[in-house]
Design an enzyme around this catalytic site. Structure first.
Site, PDB file in Angstrom:
ATOM      1  N   TYR A 189       0.834  -1.193   0.000  1.00 36.45           N
ATOM      2  CA  TYR A 189       0.000   0.000   0.000  1.00 36.45           C
ATOM      3  C   TYR A 189       0.869   1.243   0.000  1.00 36.45           C
ATOM      4  CZ  TYR A 189       0.995   1.039   4.909  1.00 36.45           C
ATOM      5  OH  TYR A 189       1.611   1.369   6.082  1.00 36.45           O
ATOM      6  N   ARG A 211       7.229   4.627  -4.958  1.00 33.41           N
ATOM      7  CA  ARG A 211       7.452   3.658  -3.873  1.00 33.41           C
ATOM      8  C   ARG A 211       6.452   2.512  -3.959  1.00 33.41           C
ATOM      9  NH1 ARG A 211       7.238   5.466   2.332  1.00 33.41           N
ATOM     10  NH2 ARG A 211       5.044   5.738   1.803  1.00 33.41           N
ATOM     11  N   ARG A 235      -7.625 -19.996  -1.238  1.00 37.43           N
ATOM     12  CA  ARG A 235      -6.437 -19.916  -0.401  1.00 37.43           C
ATOM     13  C   ARG A 235      -5.417 -21.007  -0.705  1.00 37.43           C
ATOM     14  NH1 ARG A 235      -4.020 -21.611   4.217  1.00 37.43           N
ATOM     15  NH2 ARG A 235      -3.205 -20.027   5.631  1.00 37.43           N
ATOM     16  N   HIS A 266      -0.897 -21.075  -0.527  1.00 42.46           N
ATOM     17  CA  HIS A 266       0.227 -20.198  -0.213  1.00 42.46           C
ATOM     18  C   HIS A 266       0.914 -19.656  -1.462  1.00 42.46           C
ATOM     19  CE1 HIS A 266      -0.205 -21.482   3.895  1.00 42.46           C
ATOM     20  NE2 HIS A 266       0.825 -20.764   4.288  1.00 42.46           N
ATOM     21  N   LYS A 317      -0.751 -17.778  14.822  1.00 42.80           N
ATOM     22  CA  LYS A 317      -1.239 -18.209  13.499  1.00 42.80           C
ATOM     23  C   LYS A 317      -1.881 -16.996  12.824  1.00 42.80           C
ATOM     24  CE  LYS A 317      -3.177 -22.443  11.533  1.00 42.80           C
ATOM     25  NZ  LYS A 317      -2.067 -22.705  10.633  1.00 42.80           N
ATOM     26  N   GLU A 370      11.338 -23.848  11.368  1.00 47.75           N
ATOM     27  CA  GLU A 370      10.196 -24.630  10.867  1.00 47.75           C
ATOM     28  C   GLU A 370      10.126 -24.435   9.361  1.00 47.75           C
ATOM     29  OE1 GLU A 370       6.359 -23.230  12.151  1.00 47.75           O
ATOM     30  OE2 GLU A 370       6.935 -21.146  11.965  1.00 47.75           O
ATOM     31  N   LEU A 385       5.472 -22.099  14.887  1.00 44.46           N
ATOM     32  CA  LEU A 385       4.055 -22.272  15.208  1.00 44.46           C
ATOM     33  C   LEU A 385       3.908 -23.568  16.018  1.00 44.46           C
ATOM     34  CD1 LEU A 385       1.199 -20.971  14.383  1.00 44.46           C
ATOM     35  CD2 LEU A 385       0.971 -23.032  13.023  1.00 44.46           C
TER      36      LEU A 385
HETATM   37  N1  PLP Z   1       4.231 -24.004  10.847  1.00 45.45           N
HETATM   38  C1  PLP Z   1       3.595 -23.122  10.052  1.00 45.45           C
HETATM   39  C2  PLP Z   1       4.268 -21.855   9.700  1.00 45.45           C
HETATM   40  C3  PLP Z   1       2.302 -23.420   9.561  1.00 45.45           C
HETATM   41  O1  PLP Z   1       1.661 -22.516   8.775  1.00 45.45           O
HETATM   42  C4  PLP Z   1       1.706 -24.656   9.901  1.00 45.45           C
HETATM   43  C5  PLP Z   1       0.358 -24.971   9.413  1.00 45.45           C
HETATM   44  O2  PLP Z   1      -0.302 -24.223   8.743  1.00 45.45           O
HETATM   45  C6  PLP Z   1       2.408 -25.550  10.714  1.00 45.45           C
HETATM   46  C7  PLP Z   1       3.669 -25.189  11.180  1.00 45.45           C
HETATM   47  C8  PLP Z   1       1.801 -26.884  11.123  1.00 45.45           C
HETATM   48  O3  PLP Z   1       0.777 -26.682  12.046  1.00 45.45           O
HETATM   49  P1  PLP Z   1      -0.431 -27.748  12.155  1.00 45.45           P
HETATM   50  O4  PLP Z   1       0.214 -29.058  12.409  1.00 45.45           O
HETATM   51  O5  PLP Z   1      -1.251 -27.254  13.300  1.00 45.45           O
HETATM   52  O6  PLP Z   1      -1.167 -27.744  10.840  1.00 45.45           O
END
Ligand code: PLP
Length: 282
Positions: free
Chosen positions: A33, A52, A100, A102, A144, A176, A200
């Site tokens: 934005y 920008r 949705r 990614h 999340k 992760e 997460l």
């Molecule tokens: N790490 C991230 C960044 C995620 O987005 C997810 C799931 O969407 C996980 C780990 C795995 O989490 P879960 O086992 O609850 O699906």
């Protein structure tokens, strides 16, 4: 008009305009934005803001459907529709409208939003109070959150490389993946990053740890390094939709494959649990 909203050519009062739920802004905050102030219907430093804006868009591999002069003309036309000559002029570009997923959707074009509302110029000579806050932006991986832009970019990079996932690391520390947790099996032990603000707390992760307990497989939740990742007997990832899958290659190098029975025990345990709980056929 008192306020104005614009969405891909549709114009209405800001309070009444609706956007589709599948706009990538809703799923991932996937957009950029810019904003300026206009007084006497003149938008301040508009060309710089537009430069920008286009630069931000390019950094996210997005190309607006209109050119810079066209955007300037559009904004200059829209501000004239408001009663107030002093306005907060905000515009954003989102990656498009798609279910949705990614990775970048293929059959969509960026959406352009503009919002205009009256603005009161501040008393810039007044004094204000401040506080200090540690800069923890991008350190909220335990939430999340919808703001998944780094995940989206990593996921797309993996796709471009013909891979299913991207494993994140911070320096040498493996954390992760873009949408999964990651594990290594080494010498009979399952290792995965500890629960802190860098990962997460995966539900699948929790189930895998419980299943390992039942199987008598030791679990070590201390950080592991990139070297340990490459040298692992097996590399596994987990998420709600991928359950737990193991890796054969990492950055083009062959990895894992040295503890297939142990890996299979963990996979079988999670798979069986899923089918038992859901009452679905194995
Ligand atoms: N790490 C991230 C960044 C995620 O987005 C997810 C799931 O969407 C996980 C780990 C795995 O989490 P879960 O086992 O609850 O699906």
């Amino acid at each position: 008009m008192e306020t104005l909203g614009y969405y891909n050519g549709i114009i209405g009062p800001l309070e009444e305009l609706r956007i589709p739920m599948n706009d990538r802004a809703c799923w991932f905050g996937d957009g950029v934005y810019d904003v300026s102030i206009c007084a006497q219907y003149t938008i301040f430093a508009l060309d710089e803001h537009i430069d920008r804006f286009f630069n931000s868009a390019a950094l996210l591999y997005m190309t607006p459907r209109i050119s810079k002069p066209e955007l300037a003309e559009l904004l200059n036309t829209l501000v004239r529709k408001l009663d107030s000559p002093t306005q907060f002029v905000y515009w954003q570009l989102t990656r498009g409208t798609a279910p949705r997923i990614h990775t970048f959707p293929e059959h969509t074009a960026p959406n352009l939003w503009v919002t205009l509302k009256p603005f009161t110029l501040p008393d810039i000579y007044g004094k204000i109070k401040l506080i200090t806050v540690e800069d923890t932006r991008f350190f909220h991986c335990n939430i999340k959150t919808l703001n998944l832009l780094p995940n989206v970019l990593a996921s797309e990079k993996a796709k471009q490389a013909g891979c299913a996932e991207a494993v994140f690391h911070r320096g040498n520390r493996v954390t992760e993946c873009s949408h999964s947790n990651v594990y290594i099996l080494k010498d009979g032990i399952l290792r995965t990053a500890p629960l802190d603000n860098l990962i997460l707390p995966g539900i699948s992760r929790a189930h895998i740890i419980v299943q390992c307990g039942k199987l008598g497989i030791p679990v070590d939740e201390t950080p592991f390094t990139m070297e340990e990742l490459f040298a692992a007997d097996e590399i596994m990832i987990s998420s709600t939709s991928s359950f737990c899958m193991s890796a054969s290659h990492l950055d083009g190098y062959q990895v894992g494959g040295k503890a297939p029975e142990l890996l299979r025990q963990i996979q079988d345990a999670l798979w069986t649990e899923f089918h038992q709980v859901t009452g679905s056929a194995l």
